[in-house]
Write an enzyme that holds these catalytic residues in place. Structure first.
Site, PDB file in Angstrom:
ATOM      1  N   GLU A   1       0.870  -1.177   0.000  1.00  0.00           N
ATOM      2  CA  GLU A   1       0.000   0.000   0.000  1.00  0.00           C
ATOM      3  C   GLU A   1       0.908   1.228   0.000  1.00  0.00           C
ATOM      4  O   GLU A   1       1.527   1.550   1.019  1.00  0.00           O
ATOM      5  CB  GLU A   1      -0.906  -0.005   1.233  1.00  0.00           C
TER       6      GLU A   1
ATOM      7  N   CYS B   1      -3.075   8.546   3.378  1.00  0.00           N
ATOM      8  CA  CYS B   1      -2.856   8.177   1.976  1.00  0.00           C
ATOM      9  C   CYS B   1      -3.996   8.642   1.087  1.00  0.00           C
ATOM     10  O   CYS B   1      -3.784   8.963  -0.082  1.00  0.00           O
ATOM     11  CB  CYS B   1      -2.696   6.664   1.851  1.00  0.00           C
TER      12      CYS B   1
END
Length: 462
Positions: free
Chosen positions: A234, A268
């Site tokens: 990720e 994020c």
């Protein structure tokens, strides 16, 4: 092992200590994990599930303790820290359920030409063995649990390497699992240098799965040295939000004022690029500016603080310089951007060239880059002109625009009439392009943390 102080990014106060492992310690962690993996794999699913459910109860009984730890080591507001801590028990519960439901499927072997009814085929899932989980600083509770919860639930052993700046939350979660009855060796927390320990852990052949959340640079490095094993990466992002000329401007401004600044922009899926139709640009900025200026910034432990510090003063300086560079290249600082220590005031930067570093590089700070567009096709083109593809949002009342955006935006999650800063723990989560490999979200992670075997039973014709 020597001990290392963990300090508050707000005032530098020492809030705890952790042992610092070295390269020579890695073999011991993995050797203990081998023993733990064998034991845990052979533990019935209902027993594993019961232990994880008990850990969920313990976590829920200690929400305030966990929140204080999270706020202390990250500098995020206590309000945000309590919200994060309150979700931890639920991730345990989701993991407990999904990890106990490792269904396979039957195979219609007799559909194969020449095969009769004397054969039976089915698939069987099993844990991978040893998982190395490397978690970031920004959500030291949630992003740890999204890795270790499903990994443990399906029967793996885990070596957890939390961010060096925020390990105390990981140790607290490990304590809850230990109190719930998790056997020794099944979960170990290792702290120390990420480059030294991380390289040794991810490249060791005893490790069958690596789950990493962090920068694209580090993720690419991990992929280059990990060898033949499963990877979930990720990685970075620069999430766009499109505001069309038919959007509810007040609603969009409310959403962006949240989505761009929660956790000081250190998420994020934070809003980084706002692509606004030129017809409504002035109205949108008029609506957004007072909302951003109303965000209370300051002491993370104050009940009325909405945004606390960045993770360090060095990171705050980096964000401050990025804003200054954007302005020097022709953008306009509409509001915010001033820095005091590790705090940066929420900023709106307008007239940003979509190809500039301020729009293209992941900022990870409390500022948004606003650019203009002439229509939905142009807006999608600007949004897709990025190495990243984690999340995106579109504000429009037009169904045609919504469907075109859903079809053509290159992002792992696309939100119609909200920003990408929204996540349910049960949904698939992951990006396209340089934003990563694989999916998180508890059910998706269960698949990532297991391997599938095909079993064929060969009988004799009757």
């Amino acid at each position: 092992m020597t001990l290392e102080d963990i300090k508050s990014p707000f005032d530098g106060a020492v809030i705890g200590q952790v042992p610092v492992a070295s390269l020579k310690d890695v073999d011991g962690y993995l050797s203990r994990a081998e023993v733990g993996a064998k034991l845990w794999r052979n533990t019935p699913a209902h027993v594993r599930s019961a232990i994880i459910l008990k850990a969920a109860t313990i976590a829920e009984e200690n929400i305030e303790e966990l929140a204080q730890i999270i706020s202390g080591e990250t500098g995020k507001s206590i309000v945000e820290a309590r919200a994060e801590a309150s979700r931890c028990g639920e991730i345990f519960r989701l993991s407990s359920f999904e990890g106990s439901q490792l269904y396979g499927s039957t195979l219609p072997l007799d559909a194969n030409k020449g095969t009769g009814l004397d054969k039976l085929g089915f698939t069987l899932r099993q844990p991978v063995g040893i998982v190395v989980a490397i978690s970031p600083f920004n959500y030291p509770g949630l992003l740890v649990l999204h890795k270790i919860g499903p990994a443990l639930a399906v029967g793996n052993a885990v070596v957890l390497k939390p961010a060096r700046t925020t390990p105390l939350t990981a140790f607290a979660i490990a304590k809850y699992l230990k109190e719930a009855g998790l056997p020794d060796g099944v979960l170990q927390v290792i702290t120390g240098s990420g480059s030294v320990l991380g390289d040794a852990l991810v490249s060791d052949p005893r490790v069958r799965k690596v789950s990493f959340t962090g920068s694209t640079v580090t993720g690419t490095h991990i992929a280059s040295i990990a060898g033949a094993k499963k990877l979930s990466l990720e990685l970075g992002s620069s999430c766009p939000v499109i505001v069309m000329d038919d959007a509810d401007i007040e609603y969009a401004a409310d959403a962006v004022a949240l989505g761009g600044y929660i956790n000081a922009g250190q998420v994020c899926i934070s809003v980084q690029r706002v692509i606004v139709h030129e017809k409504v640009m002035a109205n949108f900025l008029d609506a957004l500016k007072p909302r951003v200026e109303a965000i209370k910034v300051g002491d993370p432990k104050s009940a009325d603080t909405k945004v606390g510090t960045l993770i360090s003063e060095a990171e705050a300086i980096r964000v401050e310089k990025s804003i200054a560079t954007a302005v020097s290249e022709g953008a306009t600082l509409l509001t915010g951007g001033a820095r005091t220590g590790a705090i940066v005031m929420p900023a709106i930067v307008c007239g940003v060239n979509p190809k500039s570093a301020f729009a293209q590089d992941e900022l990870f700070g409390p500022a948004i880059a606003v650019s203009s567009t002439t229509g939905i096709t142009d807006a999608i083109s600007i949004a897709n002109d990025s190495p990243y593809g984690l999340g995106a949002g579109v504000f429009t009342k037009n169904m045609d625009n919504s469907i075109q955006a859903a079809r053509e935006l290159d992002a792992g999650s696309i939100h119609i009439n909200w920003t990408p800063l929204w996540r349910a723990d049960l949904m698939p989560y992951g990006g396209l392009k340089s934003s990563g490999i694989g999916k998180e979200g508890v059910r998706s992670t269960v698949n990532e943390m297991t391997e599938e075997k095909t079993i064929i039973l060969h009988g004799r014709s009757w």
